[in-house]
Motif scaffolding. Structure first.
Motif, PDB file in Angstrom:
ATOM      1  N   HIS A 106     -61.293 -48.384 101.652  1.00  0.00           N
ATOM      2  CA  HIS A 106     -62.651 -48.462 102.151  1.00  0.00           C
ATOM      3  C   HIS A 106     -63.450 -49.364 101.221  1.00  0.00           C
ATOM      4  CE1 HIS A 106     -66.817 -46.869 102.311  1.00  0.00           C
ATOM      5  NE2 HIS A 106     -66.565 -46.907 103.597  1.00  0.00           N
ATOM      6  N   CYS A 107     -64.147 -50.355 101.781  1.00  0.00           N
ATOM      7  CA  CYS A 107     -64.945 -51.288 100.984  1.00  0.00           C
ATOM      8  C   CYS A 107     -66.336 -50.709 100.769  1.00  0.00           C
ATOM      9  CB  CYS A 107     -65.035 -52.637 101.687  1.00  0.00           C
ATOM     10  SG  CYS A 107     -66.043 -53.849 100.797  1.00  0.00           S
ATOM     11  N   THR A 166     -69.041 -53.778 102.308  1.00  0.00           N
ATOM     12  CA  THR A 166     -69.053 -54.115 103.733  1.00  0.00           C
ATOM     13  C   THR A 166     -68.746 -52.920 104.628  1.00  0.00           C
ATOM     14  OG1 THR A 166     -66.715 -54.740 103.714  1.00  0.00           O
ATOM     15  CG2 THR A 166     -68.309 -56.478 103.266  1.00  0.00           C
ATOM     16  N   ARG A 220     -65.780 -51.793 105.370  1.00  0.00           N
ATOM     17  CA  ARG A 220     -64.529 -51.961 106.117  1.00  0.00           C
ATOM     18  C   ARG A 220     -63.590 -50.809 105.847  1.00  0.00           C
ATOM     19  NH1 ARG A 220     -62.860 -57.846 107.438  1.00  0.00           N
ATOM     20  NH2 ARG A 220     -64.924 -58.705 107.731  1.00  0.00           N
ATOM     21  N   PRO A 224     -57.413 -52.788 105.339  1.00  0.00           N
ATOM     22  CA  PRO A 224     -58.093 -53.989 104.845  1.00  0.00           C
ATOM     23  C   PRO A 224     -57.572 -54.340 103.445  1.00  0.00           C
ATOM     24  CG  PRO A 224     -59.538 -52.108 104.696  1.00  0.00           C
ATOM     25  CD  PRO A 224     -58.299 -51.636 105.378  1.00  0.00           C
ATOM     26  N   SER A 230     -63.332 -55.202  99.629  1.00  0.00           N
ATOM     27  CA  SER A 230     -62.389 -55.980 100.424  1.00  0.00           C
ATOM     28  C   SER A 230     -62.485 -57.433  99.965  1.00  0.00           C
ATOM     29  CB  SER A 230     -62.737 -55.870 101.910  1.00  0.00           C
ATOM     30  OG  SER A 230     -64.019 -56.405 102.147  1.00  0.00           O
TER      31      SER A 230
END
Length: 78
Positions: A4-5, A8, A10, A31, A52
């Motif tokens: 998990h970013c 962002t 993502r 990602p 990411s």
């Protein structure tokens, strides 16, 4: 490590792996997540962010101070 970013947001996507015989089995598209350490001059310390590849490029473009402000605005802990 969670895929998990922090910047962002993502997350992994889910779908099917399709074999030659067209049999479908569940799979996960992760990602490109990397842990990166940045110097945060405003606080005089290093911060370690889980980003990411696009998140790393975003930090390079807007700067680490603005990126940390965005993460905190989303409710993330830095």
């Amino acid at each position: 490590m969670s895929a998990h970013c922090q910047l962002t947001g993502r997350k992994p996507g889910f779908g099917n792996a399709i074999s030659h015989s067209h049999r479908r089995t569940p799979r996960r598209f992760d990602p490109n997540i990397q842990r990166k350490r940045y110097w945060l001059p405003g606080e005089g310390r290093y911060v370690r962010l889980t980003l990411s590849a696009k998140g790393i490029r975003t930090v390079d473009a807007i700067g680490v101070e603005a990126a940390v402000a965005r993460i905190r605005a989303r409710g993330g802990k830095v």
